[in-house]
Structures are given as structure tokens and as C-alpha cells.
Design an enzyme around this catalytic site. Structure first.
Site, PDB file in Angstrom:
ATOM      1  N   HIS A  19      67.153 -28.931  10.515  1.00 12.30           N
ATOM      2  CA  HIS A  19      66.370 -30.108  10.148  1.00 12.30           C
ATOM      3  C   HIS A  19      64.989 -29.774  10.574  1.00 12.30           C
ATOM      4  O   HIS A  19      64.813 -29.186  11.700  1.00 12.30           O
ATOM      5  CB  HIS A  19      67.097 -31.234  10.893  1.00 12.30           C
ATOM      6  CG  HIS A  19      66.570 -32.744  10.427  1.00 12.30           C
ATOM      7  ND1 HIS A  19      65.389 -32.885  11.076  1.00 12.30           N
ATOM      8  CD2 HIS A  19      67.336 -33.573   9.820  1.00 12.30           C
ATOM      9  CE1 HIS A  19      65.223 -34.473  10.603  1.00 12.30           C
ATOM     10  NE2 HIS A  19      66.330 -34.839   9.649  1.00 12.30           N
ATOM     11  N   ASP A  47      71.642 -28.755  18.506  1.00 19.92           N
ATOM     12  CA  ASP A  47      71.521 -30.145  17.755  1.00 19.92           C
ATOM     13  C   ASP A  47      72.796 -30.716  17.356  1.00 19.92           C
ATOM     14  O   ASP A  47      73.288 -30.378  16.064  1.00 19.92           O
ATOM     15  CB  ASP A  47      70.544 -29.893  16.644  1.00 19.92           C
ATOM     16  CG  ASP A  47      70.099 -31.340  15.793  1.00 19.92           C
ATOM     17  OD1 ASP A  47      70.795 -32.254  16.229  1.00 19.92           O
ATOM     18  OD2 ASP A  47      69.659 -30.990  14.760  1.00 19.92           O
ATOM     19  N   GLN A  50      74.880 -34.515  13.786  1.00 17.74           N
ATOM     20  CA  GLN A  50      75.874 -34.498  12.838  1.00 17.74           C
ATOM     21  C   GLN A  50      77.179 -34.384  13.235  1.00 17.74           C
ATOM     22  O   GLN A  50      78.110 -34.301  12.716  1.00 17.74           O
ATOM     23  CB  GLN A  50      75.537 -33.728  11.297  1.00 17.74           C
ATOM     24  CG  GLN A  50      74.131 -34.045  10.800  1.00 17.74           C
ATOM     25  CD  GLN A  50      73.974 -35.390  10.303  1.00 17.74           C
ATOM     26  OE1 GLN A  50      75.096 -35.982   9.693  1.00 17.74           O
ATOM     27  NE2 GLN A  50      72.929 -35.821  10.144  1.00 17.74           N
ATOM     28  N   LYS A  62      73.343 -42.637  14.676  1.00 19.50           N
ATOM     29  CA  LYS A  62      74.274 -42.165  13.514  1.00 19.50           C
ATOM     30  C   LYS A  62      75.717 -42.477  13.941  1.00 19.50           C
ATOM     31  O   LYS A  62      76.595 -41.947  13.412  1.00 19.50           O
ATOM     32  CB  LYS A  62      73.860 -40.692  13.541  1.00 19.50           C
ATOM     33  CG  LYS A  62      72.787 -40.228  12.794  1.00 19.50           C
ATOM     34  CD  LYS A  62      72.628 -38.804  12.602  1.00 19.50           C
ATOM     35  CE  LYS A  62      71.198 -38.365  12.390  1.00 19.50           C
ATOM     36  NZ  LYS A  62      70.612 -38.698  10.913  1.00 19.50           N
ATOM     37  N   CYS A 109      65.069 -33.887   4.853  1.00 21.82           N
ATOM     38  CA  CYS A 109      64.348 -33.333   5.881  1.00 21.82           C
ATOM     39  C   CYS A 109      64.557 -31.709   6.089  1.00 21.82           C
ATOM     40  O   CYS A 109      64.764 -31.248   7.364  1.00 21.82           O
ATOM     41  CB  CYS A 109      64.346 -34.014   7.009  1.00 21.82           C
ATOM     42  SG  CYS A 109      63.807 -35.803   6.980  1.00 21.82           S
TER      43      CYS A 109
END
Lengths: 414, 152
Positions: free
Chosen positions: A121, A198, A201, A224, A364
Site C-alpha cells: 500500500h 503491516d 488486512q 478495519k 492505493c
């Protein structure tokens, strides 16, 4: 617990969009919030609101203990032994920027290398570009394979004796690729690099165990995973956090200030300058409770089953191309697709007219889109409150799109 | 497309025709105006080139990729502005933007932009208005220069 009952907890799922029931399939962008989280926010403002870590009055004590209880809850959620290694930020982007500023600026030297992947991202590319420019550091990228996966041999090959940081996403937001996180962390550590994951997700769907992962930093966002907007998490290895300089200067992050010099406060406050977003932090607690009550394993099975049906529905249309890995074991609840001859924006508008909220565009991830030679994709992403009705709405939207634009059945679309 | 009135209002037949048309795609010969436009939200891109002769836009072409709205709007703009005086072209861009962004009446569009009333339906989709104006903003940037100054 039944998934049908669970939908009742999400007030927004009752609304109509352009006259149709909302089918919310944009969960990779942000999740909806259960009543428990919304009520916690209201309760905080109605009954407990006061600034944290200041003063001795009752409300301040309450709000402080509520926020610190959530910090402990986050630590439990990711199996971090020490709550003070959980830093609250605004979002994962800020978490990554915090590391770039507070760790990167202090410890990186010209000629050092940072390894990223092509599926990142923008939030895990741009902070490092800024740092690279400032410090004369070089960025290297692990290439993405045509099926949207990473080749571990190429991950190994990207490491050099100069590699100081390996920062990568656990799950691709654009393609739904689930990366072999454990192996990738091991490769980075074996090369002597500091490793940042990261987990934006990943965290809403899969358990994190900081101990068994062995990474140095982990970043994710509350919004999220059923939580409020404006709260992100940076978990860091304690000795690294201790060695780092502060990110922002101000109140809360100091222990002693004179006109000439200041001493930094202890963890986690060293990295939480100024009045923090304590109301949203407090309301993040019920979100974690909710996820724990459902169970991440149960939740993931449910959403991945829906995603698999969505893929099958799309695959049945010759004009549709699916992106991302074929292997279900390497896929998340994200379904990324394109329709021959149609721009994702036009697809998204027709879907919206059917009440179906999907994300369209580059997600993104412009470098990834360029690599896959597509300007963008349409992306449906599933979460715990989605059900068959969302698939039915998606089927109606797909049919309407193909009919209206008279998409000829042809293979090889992108 | 029969029967889907809601979609027909947005994607009017004339838009689809312009979207599919390649009549004004490409690069203007001996171009003296070149402008690159990008919609950072969706990644749509347009490259506009034009040749000015005696204060008029002698040729106007575009290349790029994007949705039906952004590409059809650019094609219609290329047709409407080609042949116009440079100052008139600026006025036309502003008149189109006023219709799209400020909801100015479609009936108030100058005669040269008559066809552009086909984009009226886009106003019901606020996030798509940027698609419709991408070409026009890019053209304005080309006409006025990056700092808003007229480079002529």
C-alpha cells in the site's frame, strides 16, 4: 452464535442505498461498527469524558483507566506480554511513519538498504521514500509474481549485507494475497534486518502472536476491525522502542522539561504526544471483545466461504478476469476482478445502483497496478456480517453491468 | 441497453458513442500545448496536446485511460474546443465546470457545448463529477500554464 443474529448488531446494515438494501462489500477499506462500539463511544462522552494522564479528579481517573484497559486488551489480542509496547496512533499509516521518523532517522545511514515488496500500500512505500531521500538510504523491492504472490526465493535474494529494514504487508489489500508472514519474517531476521509487518488486512481476520512471529514492529488500524476511526496501533519490540527517539514533541511524552532540554517519558507515552484520541481508544475495547466473542477462526471461515462463492460467480462469466492467487490457502476474503472493456469506476457505479458498495480503482497500490498492467480493479471484500443476501445483490449488480454495457462474452479480459 | 432508464440517464447513448470513438484520440501535430491530468482518487490519466494558430486552437487531441465518463468528456471537449479562439476556449471550460460543479442550468450552456448536456446525469453521482471535469481541468492547466499564468 449465528451469523444471521449478528447482523442485527450493525445498525447501518438496515439502511437503503439508492432505494436498495445496502450490501456492504468494502470491508478492506473500513469495517462497519456494531452497536456495542457505537454505544461505547456515546457512553464515554456522556459519562466519562475527561483528559487522560492529567489531574486527579474522578473522571480523569476513569478515562485513563478505560484507555489503559484497552491497551492491555490490544496487548492480549496480539499476545504481547507488555501493554506498554502497544502505542496508540491515528492509524497504521501513522504507525509506519512513526517508525520511519523515530527509528529510521536515528539508526539508518547513507548506503543502508530498506527492502519492501511491490504489493505494498502507498502507506508502506511513501514514508520510506521520504526517509530514503533524507538519509541517502536505498529502497529495494521484492517483485510480485503474475498471480499476485511473492516468491520466497526472491525475498531472500532481495536481502543484502546492507539491508537494515524489511517492511511488508501480511495481506495484500488490493489482491487479497495472504503472504507467508512467518517465513518472510524469518528471512528478514536471518539477514539481520529489523522487520516491520503491516498487519492492516491481517489483524481483522487472523490471529497475531508477536512472540511466535518474531517481528520487530507490527502496525494495524482499529477502523478495519469493528473499531472507531482515528485509532491505530504500533506494537514494537521493547528494546527498540526504548532506543528510539520520540516521534512528536509535546505534552504526555516528557517526564521533565526545562527551557533548554527535556527528558522523555516512559513507554508508551514517549510516543503519544499531546492529548490522545482517548474516546476512540476506549471504544476500541468493545470491538476487540466482539471479535473475541465471535472468534477469528470462525469469522474467517464464514467470510472466506462467501468470498469463494463470489469468485465462483465471477468466474462463470467469461468476460470477467479474477486477480490474485488461485490457491484458496493463499487468499483472504478479498475478491479483486475486472470486466473486459470496462473501467472499474463504471462497474462500481452500476454496483452502487444495486446498493452494493465495492471499492474500485488502484486501492492505493499504484506500483502494483502498474506491474499487473491494469489501471485498477473492482474489489469486493467480505467480513463477518456479510451473508448470502450480499452475494445475491452482487449477482444482480454483475448481471446488470454486463447487460447494460453489452459486454461480449470473451476471455482474456483484464 | 433497453429498459435500464436509471443507467441510461447516466450513460447516455451519446456518451457511449464518444467513449468508443477514436476520432480525437492521439497527439496533435506540432503541438505547442501539452498538459497531463491525473485523478489521484482513481488513477485516471489524460494527456492533452494542442496546436495553436493565430489565437485559435487549430487541433486538439487526447490520449489516456479511464472510465466512460472521463474519456467521453475528454472526447467531447476536444471536439467542442477545436477551432475555438483561445480566450473563448477558456470561457467554455469555465462554463462546463459551472454546469458540473456549481449545478448551473444546462440550458445556460453556450451553443458550442450543446452536446455536453449529456453529462447532466453525472451530477447525481458526486464522486463521478471529477471524472467528467478531468479533461477540462487538464486543458485549463495547459491554456493557463501551471502557475495560472498565460504562457503565450
Amino acid at each position: 452464535m449465528s451469523f444471521a443474529d449478528l447482523r442485527q448488531d450493525f445498525p447501518i446494515l438496515k439502511r437503503l442505498v439508492r432505494g436498495k438494501p445496502l450490501a456492504y462489500l468494502d470491508n478492506a477499506a473500513t469495517s462497519q461498527k456494531p452497536r456495542q462500539v457505537i454505544e461505547a463511544l456515546v457512553d464515554f462522552y456522556e459519562n466519562h469524558n475527561a483528559n487522560v494522564h492529567r489531574g486527579v479528579h474522578t473522571l480523569s481517573e476513569e478515562s485513563t483507566s478505560m484507555v489503559e484497559a484497552v491497551r492491555a486488551k490490544v496487548a492480549d489480542f496480539i499476545k504481547a506480554p507488555k501493554p506498554e509496547t502497544v502505542i496508540f496512533t491515528r492509524n497504521a499509516t501513522e504507525s509506519i511513519n512513526l517508525v520511519a521518523h523515530a527509528w529510521g532517522r536515528k539508526f539508518l545511514k547513507p548506503g543502508d538498504e530498506i527492502v519492501l515488496t511491490e504489493m505494498e500500500h502507498h502507506s508502506n512505500i511513501v514514508p520510506w521514500q521520504l526517509l530514503a531521500e533524507e538519509k541517502g538510504v536505498k529502497l529495494r523491492f521484492v517483485p510480485v509474481e503474475p498471480d499476485g504472490t511473492l516468491d520466497l526465493e526472491k525475498v531472500k535474494a532481495a536481502m543484502t549485507p546492507k539491508t537494515r529494514l524489511f517492511s511488508f504487508t501480511a495481506v495484500s489489500n488490493a489482491l487479497g494475497t495472504v503472504n507467508p508472514v512467518q517465513e518472510m519474517i524469518s528471512i528478514g531476521k536471518a539477514a539481520g534486518a529489523t522487520v516491520l509487518v503491516d498487519a492492516c488486512q491481517w489483524a481483522p481476520h487472523r490471529p497475531i502472536d508477536v512472540g511466535s512471529w518474531g517481528a520487530d514492529f507490527i502496525a494495524f488500524s482499529a477502523h478495519k476491525m469493528l473499531g472507531p476511526t482515528g485509532i491505530g496501533v504500533l506494537w514494537g519490540r521493547e528494546e527498540l522502542l526504548e532506543a528510539m527517539d520520540p516521534f512528536l514533541g509535546g505534552g504526555d511524552m516528557i517526564s521533565r522539561v526545562t527551557l533548554e532540554k527535556s527528558q522523555w517519558n516512559a513507554l508508551p507515552f514517549k510516543f503519544e504526544a499531546g492529548t490522545p484520541n482517548f474516546a476512540d481508544a476506549a471504544a476500541f475495547g468493545p470491538a476487540l471483545d466482539y471479535l473475541n466473542a465471535v472468534g477469528l477462526d470462525v469469522l474467517r471461515k464464514h467470510e472466506e466461504a462467501l468470498a469463494a462463492k463470489a469468485r465462483a460467480m465471477l468466474e462463470a462469466e467469461p468476460a470477467v478476469t479474477l486477480l490474485g492467487p488461485e490457491d484458496p490457502a493463499r487468499r483472504s476474503g478479498v475478491v479483486s476482478f475486472n470486466i473486459a472493456g470496462l473501467h472499474p469506476h463504471d462497474v462500481g457505479t452500476v454496483f452502487d445502483l444495486e446498493g452494493v458498495a465495492i471499492r474500485v480503482g488502484h486501492h492505493c497500490c499504484q506500483p502494483l497496478m502498474r506491474k499487473l498492467k491494469c489501471g485498477g480493479t473492482a474489489r469486493a471484500s467480505f467480513y463477518l456480517y456479510n451473508d448470502e443476501s450480499d452475494l445475491e445483490a452482487m449477482a444482480r449488480a454483475l448481471k446488470r453491468t454486463l447487460e447494460f454495457f453489452k459486454v461480449a462474452p470473451q476471455a482474456g479480459a483484464r | 441497453m433497453e429498459g435500464d432508464a436509471e443507467l441510461q440517464d447516466l450513460y447516455r447513448e451519446v456518451l457511449m458513442d464518444y467513449y468508443r470513438s477514436s476520432a480525437r484520440k492521439g497527439e496533435a501535430e506540432a503541438a505547442d500545448l501539452r498538459a497531463h491530468g491525473i485523478n489521484p482518487v482513481c488513477g485516471d490519466e489524460l494527456e492533452i496536446t494542442a496546436r495553436r494558430e493565430g489565437g485559435r486552437i487549430a487541433q486538439l487531441r487526447y490520449t489516456g485511460h479511464g472510465c466512460v465518463i472521463s474519456q467521453a468528456s475528454a472526447a467531447m471537449m476536444a471536439e467542442a474546443l477545436e477551432g475555438a479562439g483561445v480566450d473563448r476556449a477558456k470561457e467554455l471550460v469555465k462554463a462546463f465546470k459551472a454546469m458540473m460543479i456549481e449545478n448551473a442550468a444546462v440550458a445556460s450552456l453556450p451553443a458550442e457545448l450543446e452536446q455536453l448536456c449529456a453529462l447532466e446525469g453525472v451530477r447525481r453521482f458526486p464522486l463521478r463529477v471529477k471524472c467528467a471535469t478531468l479533461g477540462w481541468n487538464t486543458m485549463l492547466q495547459g491554456l493557463e500554464g501551471p502557475s495560472g499564468e498565460d504562457p503565450r
